[in-house]
Design a protein around this motif. Structure first.
Motif, PDB file in Angstrom:
ATOM      1  N   HIS A 267       0.838  -1.204   0.000  1.00 33.19           N
ATOM      2  CA  HIS A 267       0.000   0.000   0.000  1.00 33.19           C
ATOM      3  C   HIS A 267       0.875   1.256   0.000  1.00 33.19           C
ATOM      4  N   GLY A 268       0.318   2.319  -0.597  1.00 38.08           N
ATOM      5  CA  GLY A 268       1.059   3.568  -0.671  1.00 38.08           C
ATOM      6  C   GLY A 268       1.494   4.101   0.679  1.00 38.08           C
ATOM      7  N   ASP A 269       0.676   3.894   1.706  1.00 37.64           N
ATOM      8  CA  ASP A 269       1.044   4.349   3.049  1.00 37.64           C
ATOM      9  C   ASP A 269       2.334   3.655   3.519  1.00 37.64           C
ATOM     10  N   GLU A 270       2.422   2.350   3.261  1.00 39.21           N
ATOM     11  CA  GLU A 270       3.612   1.612   3.685  1.00 39.21           C
ATOM     12  C   GLU A 270       4.818   1.996   2.836  1.00 39.21           C
ATOM     13  N   VAL A 271       4.591   2.243   1.561  1.00 36.31           N
ATOM     14  CA  VAL A 271       5.685   2.723   0.706  1.00 36.31           C
ATOM     15  C   VAL A 271       6.241   4.029   1.263  1.00 36.31           C
ATOM     16  N   ALA A 272       5.341   4.934   1.642  1.00 35.51           N
ATOM     17  CA  ALA A 272       5.774   6.217   2.198  1.00 35.51           C
ATOM     18  C   ALA A 272       6.584   6.012   3.471  1.00 35.51           C
ATOM     19  N   ARG A 273       6.128   5.124   4.349  1.00 35.43           N
ATOM     20  CA  ARG A 273       6.855   4.849   5.596  1.00 35.43           C
ATOM     21  C   ARG A 273       8.272   4.338   5.312  1.00 35.43           C
ATOM     22  N   VAL A 274       8.370   3.375   4.395  1.00 36.19           N
ATOM     23  CA  VAL A 274       9.673   2.775   4.086  1.00 36.19           C
ATOM     24  C   VAL A 274      10.611   3.804   3.463  1.00 36.19           C
ATOM     25  N   VAL A 275      10.098   4.562   2.521  1.00 36.78           N
ATOM     26  CA  VAL A 275      10.938   5.555   1.841  1.00 36.78           C
ATOM     27  C   VAL A 275      11.405   6.627   2.820  1.00 36.78           C
ATOM     28  N   ALA A 276      10.496   7.114   3.659  1.00 35.85           N
ATOM     29  CA  ALA A 276      10.873   8.145   4.638  1.00 35.85           C
ATOM     30  C   ALA A 276      11.918   7.626   5.614  1.00 35.85           C
ATOM     31  N   ARG A 277      11.826   6.337   5.950  1.00 28.39           N
ATOM     32  CA  ARG A 277      12.752   5.760   6.920  1.00 28.39           C
ATOM     33  C   ARG A 277      14.095   5.371   6.302  1.00 28.39           C
ATOM     34  N   GLU A 278      14.055   4.752   5.128  1.00 34.66           N
ATOM     35  CA  GLU A 278      15.266   4.177   4.549  1.00 34.66           C
ATOM     36  C   GLU A 278      15.902   5.031   3.460  1.00 34.66           C
ATOM     37  N   HIS A 279      15.150   5.966   2.906  1.00 33.43           N
ATOM     38  CA  HIS A 279      15.680   6.832   1.840  1.00 33.43           C
ATOM     39  C   HIS A 279      15.278   8.275   2.132  1.00 33.43           C
ATOM     40  N   PRO A 280      15.792   8.846   3.198  1.00 31.19           N
ATOM     41  CA  PRO A 280      15.341  10.175   3.622  1.00 31.19           C
ATOM     42  C   PRO A 280      15.627  11.282   2.611  1.00 31.19           C
ATOM     43  N   GLY A 281      16.532  11.041   1.663  1.00 29.21           N
ATOM     44  CA  GLY A 281      16.820  12.055   0.657  1.00 29.21           C
ATOM     45  C   GLY A 281      15.771  12.138  -0.435  1.00 29.21           C
TER      46      GLY A 281
END
Length: 220
Positions: free
Chosen positions: A58-72
């Motif tokens: 889900h897009g919500d989980e994608v956002a969580r992962v990206v914010a956590r693991e790819h902060p740039g």
């Protein structure tokens, strides 16, 4: 700038991709959340345009992962809902900006460029080197006070060189950041663009060819 469009409506995704390319913004597509995470894991994107209702992850989980693991990676979240609590929820997940569908394409472009003006602190919003000044937001270049008219690709390549701060930028990096994944790896486009960029900037030449490696800027 390189953007990943994570959107399961293929027609919309391809329309956005075409429009962004016309604005000299390299854009790739992921049609579900799993593909989006896989692409971000191997490619350096500047912005993720993320449909919140993606299939797969889900897009919500994608956002969580990206914010956590790819902060740039900046996140612009798309959704059919326009309620305040939906927007607040998107920001809480790590989104940097929010667009409710339907939206004007021009507004997306403005928001993407606004996000590009918020790079890491080490990279100044306006780039300068040896009398050359590049403003990413206004899309303007000057050399010693003289306005330099550049094509979109020339502008993108010069921005890469300036951000490298004297480091070497390879042709592969240029293809990745100024073109996109569909560019032919054997194309001469970076070399041709570099040649025309040199002419546009004028003398003395600031661009040094590093044999077998790429290009860098050096003061005359």
């Amino acid at each position: 700038m390189r953007v990943l469009i994570a959107e399961d409506e293929r027609f919309l995704a391809e329309a956005l991709q075409t429009g962004l390319r016309r604005e000299a913004i390299a854009a790739d597509i992921a049609l579900d959340g799993d593909e989006a995470l896989a692409r971000i894991a191997v490619t350096e994107y500047d912005v993720l345009v993320l449909d919140r209702d993606l299939p797969g992850t889900h897009g919500d989980e994608v956002a969580r992962v990206v914010a956590r693991e790819h902060p740039g990676v900046r996140i612009v979240m798309l959704t059919a809902a326009a309620r305040l609590d939906d927007k607040l929820g998107g920001f809480a997940l790590g989104a940097d900006d929010y667009l409710a569908k339907p939206f004007a394409f021009e507004e997306l472009v403005v928001r993407l460029r606004a996000l590009a003006r918020r790079p890491p602190a080490v990279a100044p919003p306006v780039l300068e080197f040896a009398g050359v000044t590049l403003d990413p937001f206004r899309r303007e270049v000057y050399r010693d006070g003289r306005y330099v008219k550049l094509t979109r690709k020339q502008f993108a390549v010069l921005e890469l060189l300036l951000r490298a701060d004297g480091g070497v930028v390879s042709a592969e990096t240029m293809l990745e950041k100024a073109w996109d994944e569909h560019a032919d790896p054997l194309t001469t486009a970076p070399r041709v663009t570099m040649s025309t960029l040199r002419k546009a900037l004028g003398e003395p030449d600031l661009i040094v060819t590093v044999s077998g490696a790429g290009y860098r800027l050096a003061a005359p």
